[in-house]
Design an enzyme around this catalytic site. Structure first.
Site, PDB file in Angstrom:
ATOM      1  N   GLU A  16       1.187 -14.848   2.434  1.00 14.27           N
ATOM      2  CA  GLU A  16       1.994 -13.648   2.723  1.00 14.27           C
ATOM      3  C   GLU A  16       1.276 -12.833   3.802  1.00 14.27           C
ATOM      4  OE1 GLU A  16       3.220 -11.234  -0.667  1.00 14.27           O
ATOM      5  OE2 GLU A  16       2.989  -9.437   0.552  1.00 14.27           O
ATOM      6  N   ARG A  64       9.841 -11.842   1.324  1.00 12.87           N
ATOM      7  CA  ARG A  64       8.719 -11.511   2.240  1.00 12.87           C
ATOM      8  C   ARG A  64       8.862 -12.163   3.619  1.00 12.87           C
ATOM      9  NH1 ARG A  64       8.865  -8.967  -1.408  1.00 12.87           N
ATOM     10  NH2 ARG A  64       7.370  -8.727  -3.087  1.00 12.87           N
ATOM     11  N   SER A  79      -1.195  -8.889  -2.326  1.00 12.95           N
ATOM     12  CA  SER A  79      -1.055 -10.325  -2.587  1.00 12.95           C
ATOM     13  C   SER A  79      -1.302 -11.115  -1.317  1.00 12.95           C
ATOM     14  CB  SER A  79       0.353 -10.624  -3.102  1.00 12.95           C
ATOM     15  OG  SER A  79       0.530 -10.007  -4.355  1.00 12.95           O
TER      16      SER A  79
HETATM   17  C1  LIG Z   1      -3.240  -2.577  -2.589  1.00 12.58           C
HETATM   18  C2  LIG Z   1      -2.060  -3.227  -1.907  1.00 12.58           C
HETATM   19  C3  LIG Z   1      -0.895  -3.451  -2.620  1.00 12.58           C
HETATM   20  C4  LIG Z   1       0.208  -4.049  -2.009  1.00 12.58           C
HETATM   21  N1  LIG Z   1       1.335  -4.247  -2.745  1.00 12.58           N
HETATM   22  C5  LIG Z   1       2.419  -4.806  -2.166  1.00 12.58           C
HETATM   23  C6  LIG Z   1       3.625  -5.010  -2.895  1.00 12.58           C
HETATM   24  O1  LIG Z   1       3.724  -4.687  -4.069  1.00 12.58           O
HETATM   25  N2  LIG Z   1       4.672  -5.581  -2.268  1.00 12.58           N
HETATM   26  C7  LIG Z   1       4.623  -5.961  -0.964  1.00 12.58           C
HETATM   27  O2  LIG Z   1       5.617  -6.444  -0.447  1.00 12.58           O
HETATM   28  N3  LIG Z   1       3.499  -5.771  -0.242  1.00 12.58           N
HETATM   29  C8  LIG Z   1       2.398  -5.211  -0.796  1.00 12.58           C
HETATM   30  N4  LIG Z   1       1.259  -5.047  -0.062  1.00 12.58           N
HETATM   31  C9  LIG Z   1       1.197  -5.539   1.318  1.00 12.58           C
HETATM   32  C10 LIG Z   1       1.563  -4.505   2.404  1.00 12.58           C
HETATM   33  O3  LIG Z   1       1.322  -3.188   1.959  1.00 12.58           O
HETATM   34  C11 LIG Z   1       3.010  -4.648   2.870  1.00 12.58           C
HETATM   35  O4  LIG Z   1       3.250  -5.932   3.426  1.00 12.58           O
HETATM   36  C12 LIG Z   1       3.394  -3.579   3.893  1.00 12.58           C
HETATM   37  O5  LIG Z   1       4.783  -3.605   4.079  1.00 12.58           O
HETATM   38  C13 LIG Z   1       2.699  -3.758   5.254  1.00 12.58           C
HETATM   39  O6  LIG Z   1       2.912  -2.590   6.014  1.00 12.58           O
HETATM   40  P1  LIG Z   1       1.891  -2.113   7.149  1.00 12.58           P
HETATM   41  O7  LIG Z   1       2.477  -0.937   7.812  1.00 12.58           O
HETATM   42  O8  LIG Z   1       0.530  -1.940   6.591  1.00 12.58           O
HETATM   43  O9  LIG Z   1       1.948  -3.364   8.113  1.00 12.58           O
HETATM   44  P2  LIG Z   1       0.732  -4.104   8.897  1.00 12.58           P
HETATM   45  O10 LIG Z   1      -0.173  -4.728   7.891  1.00 12.58           O
HETATM   46  O11 LIG Z   1       0.133  -3.163   9.869  1.00 12.58           O
HETATM   47  O12 LIG Z   1       1.562  -5.209   9.644  1.00 12.58           O
HETATM   48  C14 LIG Z   1       2.195  -6.269   8.901  1.00 12.58           C
HETATM   49  C15 LIG Z   1       3.176  -7.000   9.820  1.00 12.58           C
HETATM   50  O13 LIG Z   1       4.247  -6.120  10.147  1.00 12.58           O
HETATM   51  C16 LIG Z   1       4.379  -5.999  11.550  1.00 12.58           C
HETATM   52  N5  LIG Z   1       4.831  -4.624  11.854  1.00 12.58           N
HETATM   53  C17 LIG Z   1       4.232  -3.460  11.495  1.00 12.58           C
HETATM   54  N6  LIG Z   1       4.957  -2.408  11.937  1.00 12.58           N
HETATM   55  C18 LIG Z   1       6.024  -2.930  12.604  1.00 12.58           C
HETATM   56  C19 LIG Z   1       7.142  -2.351  13.292  1.00 12.58           C
HETATM   57  N7  LIG Z   1       7.306  -1.035  13.395  1.00 12.58           N
HETATM   58  N8  LIG Z   1       8.046  -3.186  13.857  1.00 12.58           N
HETATM   59  C20 LIG Z   1       7.903  -4.537  13.748  1.00 12.58           C
HETATM   60  N9  LIG Z   1       6.861  -5.141  13.124  1.00 12.58           N
HETATM   61  C21 LIG Z   1       5.945  -4.341  12.551  1.00 12.58           C
HETATM   62  C22 LIG Z   1       2.993  -6.305  12.099  1.00 12.58           C
HETATM   63  O14 LIG Z   1       3.040  -6.707  13.455  1.00 12.58           O
HETATM   64  C23 LIG Z   1       2.540  -7.406  11.165  1.00 12.58           C
HETATM   65  O15 LIG Z   1       3.093  -8.646  11.545  1.00 12.58           O
HETATM   66  C24 LIG Z   1       0.135  -4.431  -0.655  1.00 12.58           C
HETATM   67  C25 LIG Z   1      -1.034  -4.182   0.078  1.00 12.58           C
HETATM   68  C26 LIG Z   1      -2.128  -3.582  -0.528  1.00 12.58           C
HETATM   69  C27 LIG Z   1      -3.345  -3.295   0.285  1.00 12.58           C
END
Ligand SMILES: Cc1cc2nc3c(=O)[nH]c(=O)nc-3n(C[C@H](O)[C@H](O)[C@H](O)COP(=O)(O)OP(=O)(O)OC[C@H]3O[C@@H](n4cnc5c(N)ncnc54)[C@H](O)[C@@H]3O)c2cc1C
Length: 306
Positions: free
Chosen positions: A294, A175, A224
């Site tokens: 995380e 992560r 998480s």
């Molecule tokens: C119900 C649920 C279940 C989940 N299960 C998991 C799981 O099993 N495993 C896991 O790893 N995560 C899980 N997550 C967490 C989350 O979905 C992940 O971390 C996901 O990758 C975040 O993506 P996002 O587009 O929503 O990013 P955001 O939440 O919008 O951003 C997260 C970070 O990424 C950066 N970011 C976003 N897009 C870019 C880009 N294009 N370039 C550079 N930086 C960028 C942002 O600036 C920020 O720092 C879960 C979340 C939920 C709500």
């Protein structure tokens, strides 16, 4: 009366949508967050580059995917948010390689690969974020991890320069990701294995069923909250510290999965942040383990009004 706008202005030739004072609560999985000073939804990659160039060099950007791993404080974001999920819905196959825009939702990529009989990204089905967010977080589940499958990525920097980078230019951990430069993702290529469409679909179905039985999937959360410490599980430590169901305002430690904090309705970012700190303090006091977050916390603390 017309409202005075203090953020960036839209320049000629831009095709995306610029908003001011956009509530981030509309763009986060927790449904929480103050106002973004400026919020740009690019029409496509070219438009994104033109926008960045029009704002450079002074602009500060926050890159937003689907907000599924961020807590935006109640005082909001004093910068320009780039809403990447609006940028592209491109997915393309070339042999065993899938090229996908950073704004595409992970479950969509998982379904596409399953249909194509390409194996490896099934775990994306349960990650409710974008590909860009998955790259930034090195998202993973059930043994799979984003960077294990990356072949190449395209990035853009703060001057609007786009470049392609190989996977070995990045240092991906659990992560976490170390990047060679301050850049953001606009595209990724994943190297997958050839299998069958039935195999891919069955794996996706199995992973989603496991998730539904162990996680509070119907409630607003960010997945998480803490990383698992080496050799242990954050959820186990939180549960054994007696914290399941503990509440601050509208924020609650999920009774189904102790590493999730759910917004039971009306939670503020302050509620969630205080709950996070209380969990860390109690787990440290009772088990000696310092839980590392995380979830990414961004933005300003709300100013007292009155
Ligand atoms: C119900 C649920 C279940 C989940 N299960 C998991 C799981 O099993 N495993 C896991 O790893 N995560 C899980 N997550 C967490 C989350 O979905 C992940 O971390 C996901 O990758 C975040 O993506 P996002 O587009 O929503 O990013 P955001 O939440 O919008 O951003 C997260 C970070 O990424 C950066 N970011 C976003 N897009 C870019 C880009 N294009 N370039 C550079 N930086 C960028 C942002 O600036 C920020 O720092 C879960 C979340 C939920 C709500």
């Amino acid at each position: 009366l017309l409202k005075m706008v203090s953020g960036p202005a839209i320049s000629d030739g831009l095709r995306g949508q610029l908003k001011h004072d956009e509530p981030m609560s509309r763009h986060t999985a927790w449904g929480i967050g103050g106002l973004a000073k400026a919020f740009y939804a690019p029409a496509d990659l070219d438009d994104l580059v033109v926008f960045i160039r029009s704002q450079a060099p002074a602009a500060a950007f926050f890159w937003l995917g689907l907000g599924s791993n961020i807590l935006v404080r109640d005082g909001g974001l004093n910068c320009t948010v780039i809403h990447t999920a609006a940028t592209t819905d491109d997915i393309e196959r070339n042999g065993d390689v899938v090229r996908v825009g950073a704004g595409v939702a992970c479950p969509k990529v998982a379904r596409y690969c399953a249909r194509q009989g390409l194996i490896g990204l099934e775990f994306f089905a349960g990650i409710p974020g974008t590909v860009g967010g998955a790259l930034a977080m090195n998202a993973g589940a059930f043994g799979g991890e984003t960077w294990a499958l990356v072949k190449r990525v395209s990035c853009v920097d703060g001057t609007g320069q786009v470049r392609t980078r190989d996977r070995d230019e990045f240092d991906a951990g659990y992560r976490t990701l170390r990047q060679p430069a301050e850049e953001w993702f606009v595209e990724a290529e994943f190297q997958l294995k050839r299998g069958s469409s039935d195999e891919g679909s069955a794996k996706v179905k199995g992973l989603l069923a496991r998730r539904a039985s162990t996680q509070p999937t119907g409630q607003r959360s960010c997945g998480s909250v803490f990383r698992n410490p080496p050799g242990d599980f954050a959820a186990r430590l939180i549960e054994s510290s007696g914290l399941k169901g503990v509440r601050i305002g509208g924020a609650e430690v999920s009774t189904k999965h102790a590493n999730f904090i759910v917004n039971t309705g009306g939670a503020t970012a302050t509620d969630v942040e205080i709950l996070i700190e209380e969990i860390q303090a109690k787990v440290l006091a009772l088990t000696g383990v310092k839980l590392m977050r995380e979830v990414v916390i961004v933005g300003e603390v709300a100013k007292e009004v009155g």
